[in-house]
Motif scaffolding. Structure first.
Motif, short mmCIF file in Angstrom:
data_model
loop_
_atom_site.label_atom_id
_atom_site.label_comp_id
_atom_site.label_asym_id
_atom_site.label_seq_id
_atom_site.Cartn_x
_atom_site.Cartn_y
_atom_site.Cartn_z
N CYS A 102 -42.18 57.43 -13.84
CA CYS A 102 -43.33 58.21 -13.35
C CYS A 102 -43.11 59.70 -13.59
CB CYS A 102 -43.53 57.92 -11.86
SG CYS A 102 -44.90 58.81 -11.10
N ALA A 103 -41.91 60.17 -13.29
CA ALA A 103 -41.60 61.58 -13.49
C ALA A 103 -41.69 61.97 -14.96
CB ALA A 103 -40.20 61.89 -12.94
N ALA A 104 -41.10 61.14 -15.82
CA ALA A 104 -41.13 61.43 -17.25
C ALA A 104 -42.55 61.43 -17.78
CB ALA A 104 -40.28 60.41 -18.00
N ALA A 105 -43.37 60.50 -17.30
CA ALA A 105 -44.77 60.44 -17.74
C ALA A 105 -45.56 61.66 -17.31
CB ALA A 105 -45.42 59.17 -17.20
N ASP A 106 -45.13 62.29 -16.23
CA ASP A 106 -45.83 63.47 -15.72
C ASP A 106 -45.38 64.74 -16.44
OD1 ASP A 106 -47.71 64.56 -13.71
OD2 ASP A 106 -45.93 65.61 -12.95
N GLY A 107 -44.38 64.63 -17.30
CA GLY A 107 -43.90 65.80 -18.02
C GLY A 107 -42.66 66.43 -17.42
N ILE A 108 -42.02 65.73 -16.51
CA ILE A 108 -40.78 66.21 -15.91
C ILE A 108 -39.62 65.78 -16.80
CG2 ILE A 108 -39.26 66.03 -13.91
CD1 ILE A 108 -41.83 65.47 -12.24
N LYS A 109 -38.81 66.74 -17.21
CA LYS A 109 -37.71 66.41 -18.12
C LYS A 109 -36.37 66.27 -17.40
CE LYS A 109 -36.27 71.11 -19.44
NZ LYS A 109 -36.02 72.03 -20.58
N ALA A 110 -36.27 66.83 -16.20
CA ALA A 110 -35.01 66.76 -15.46
C ALA A 110 -35.29 66.82 -13.97
CB ALA A 110 -34.08 67.89 -15.86
N VAL A 111 -34.42 66.19 -13.20
CA VAL A 111 -34.53 66.24 -11.74
C VAL A 111 -33.15 66.50 -11.15
CG1 VAL A 111 -36.46 64.60 -11.73
CG2 VAL A 111 -34.13 63.75 -11.35
N GLN B 278 -27.95 53.73 -15.95
CA GLN B 278 -29.12 52.86 -15.94
C GLN B 278 -30.28 53.50 -16.71
OE1 GLN B 278 -29.61 49.67 -14.67
NE2 GLN B 278 -27.38 49.71 -14.56
N LEU B 279 -30.45 54.79 -16.57
CA LEU B 279 -31.52 55.49 -17.31
C LEU B 279 -31.28 55.39 -18.81
CD1 LEU B 279 -31.88 58.74 -15.16
CD2 LEU B 279 -33.57 56.92 -15.38
N GLN B 280 -30.04 55.56 -19.20
CA GLN B 280 -29.71 55.46 -20.62
C GLN B 280 -29.94 54.05 -21.14
OE1 GLN B 280 -25.70 56.62 -21.56
NE2 GLN B 280 -26.09 56.66 -23.77
N ALA B 281 -29.56 53.07 -20.34
CA ALA B 281 -29.73 51.67 -20.76
C ALA B 281 -31.20 51.31 -20.90
CB ALA B 281 -29.04 50.75 -19.75
N GLN B 282 -32.04 51.90 -20.05
CA GLN B 282 -33.47 51.61 -20.08
C GLN B 282 -34.24 52.52 -21.04
OE1 GLN B 282 -35.17 49.17 -18.31
NE2 GLN B 282 -33.17 48.37 -17.70
N GLY B 283 -33.56 53.49 -21.60
CA GLY B 283 -34.22 54.40 -22.53
C GLY B 283 -35.22 55.32 -21.89
N ILE B 284 -34.98 55.69 -20.64
CA ILE B 284 -35.90 56.59 -19.92
C ILE B 284 -35.45 58.04 -20.14
CG2 ILE B 284 -36.86 57.22 -17.67
CD1 ILE B 284 -36.28 54.32 -16.78
N PRO B 285 -36.31 58.87 -20.71
CA PRO B 285 -35.92 60.25 -21.07
C PRO B 285 -35.97 61.20 -19.89
CG PRO B 285 -38.19 59.88 -21.71
CD PRO B 285 -37.70 58.57 -21.13
N LEU B 286 -35.03 61.05 -18.99
CA LEU B 286 -34.97 61.91 -17.81
C LEU B 286 -33.52 62.27 -17.51
CD1 LEU B 286 -36.82 63.10 -15.47
CD2 LEU B 286 -35.96 61.18 -14.10
N GLU B 287 -33.26 63.57 -17.42
CA GLU B 287 -31.93 64.02 -17.03
C GLU B 287 -31.84 64.08 -15.51
OE1 GLU B 287 -30.56 67.57 -19.15
OE2 GLU B 287 -32.28 67.31 -20.49
N VAL B 288 -30.69 63.69 -14.97
CA VAL B 288 -30.50 63.70 -13.52
C VAL B 288 -29.23 64.46 -13.19
CG1 VAL B 288 -30.20 62.31 -11.44
CG2 VAL B 288 -31.66 61.47 -13.29
N TYR B 289 -29.37 65.41 -12.25
CA TYR B 289 -28.24 66.21 -11.81
C TYR B 289 -28.02 66.00 -10.31
CZ TYR B 289 -29.24 68.51 -16.25
OH TYR B 289 -29.47 68.76 -17.58
#
Length: 269
Positions: A28-37, A65-76
């Motif tokens: 949802c975040a990636a679809a909204d244009g969020i690149k990192a959280v 898990q994000l990498q395995a699913q191919g979801i383009p979101l960085e998490v810190y």
């Protein structure tokens, strides 16, 4: 856009219930244009006793898990601390988790119905350690609703502020929305974040609030959802938000107009 306040780690607080929901929040975040959280689970003594190590481990697992699913979101890593007089001690002992684990900014929330009497002293002791407190969603605190100027002293002394995206769209009611807009126009907010807790009512969406801010001043939404969060992750001070002209209520000066008449400096200047 970068979301500095989101409860996306699974099963660690009142946010995401499990990994499946966390991954859906990420989509949802990636679809909204969020690149990192910055994942900011609650730390509240006796309720959410999350340790720095537990959060860091959870972020690493989630990244995998994000990498395995191919979801383009960085998490810190990060955390949202309920204001506690022991926070300065936790910082001194290396037990407190600052945003991005960068050692410079700490996200702090007040109880919903009060401003603790120890708030000023605690913020002062936090600042002595070179850490800047960021007040989470002041527009949702009933004491700030009753007297918006109570935020003034915290900003004067160096605190930064983060508004919740849903406050600008009416998600938390009309009073919170009015105060959020007033604080926005008075230049109080340095960041707008989602404070998302799931994928339904409180979802990780920043674009709507960004459009609201842009409607008042071109570039303001970008500053609060993109530029300033980027600066924070780089360890730099955020840009001072602009004030936006509006008719003074009942002949009174605007909130930060009073501040700037009294003081020439401002956090991030």
């Amino acid at each position: 856009m970068i979301d500095l306040h989101i409860h996306i780690l699974p099963g660690i607080d009142d946010g995401s219930r499990d990994m499946e929901e966390s991954l859906e929040m990420a989509r949802c975040a990636a679809a909204d244009g969020i690149k990192a959280v910055v994942a900011t689970p609650h730390i509240m003594v006796g309720v959410y006793n999350n340790s720095k190590e537990k959060i860091l481990d959870a972020v690493q697992t989630f990244r995998g898990q994000l990498q395995a699913q191919g979801i383009p979101l960085e998490v810190y890593p990060g955390a949202e601390y309920m204001l506690d007089p022991d926070i300065p001690l936790w910082l001194k002992e290396g037990r407190a988790l600052t945003l991005y684990d960068g050692g410079k900014y700490l996200l702090v929330e007040f109880p919903a119905a009060e401003i603790p009497i120890y708030a000023d002293q605690t913020f002062f002791e936090i600042a002595l350690q070179g850490v800047t407190p960021i007040i989470a969603h002041p527009e949702r605190n009933s004491k700030f609703m009753e007297d918006p100027d109570k935020l003034l002293s915290f900003i004067e002394k160096g605190a930064l502020c983060q508004g919740t995206a849903g406050s600008f769209t009416g998600l938390f009611g009309s009073r919170a929305r009015r105060l959020a807009v007033d604080y926005l126009l008075d230049g109080c907010y340095h960041f707008i974040s989602s404070d998302a807790h799931g994928t339904d009512r409180r979802s990780p969406v920043l674009s709507e609030a960004c459009r609201v801010a842009e409607g008042y001043s071109t570039g303001l939404g970008k500053l609060l959802t993109g530029d300033n969060p980027t600066r924070l992750l780089q360890g730099r001070s955020p840009v001072r938000p602009p004030t936006i002209e509006k008719p003074p209520p009942q002949g009174k000066l605007g909130f930060l107009s009073r501040l700037w008449r009294r003081k020439d400096t401002f956090p991030g200047k």
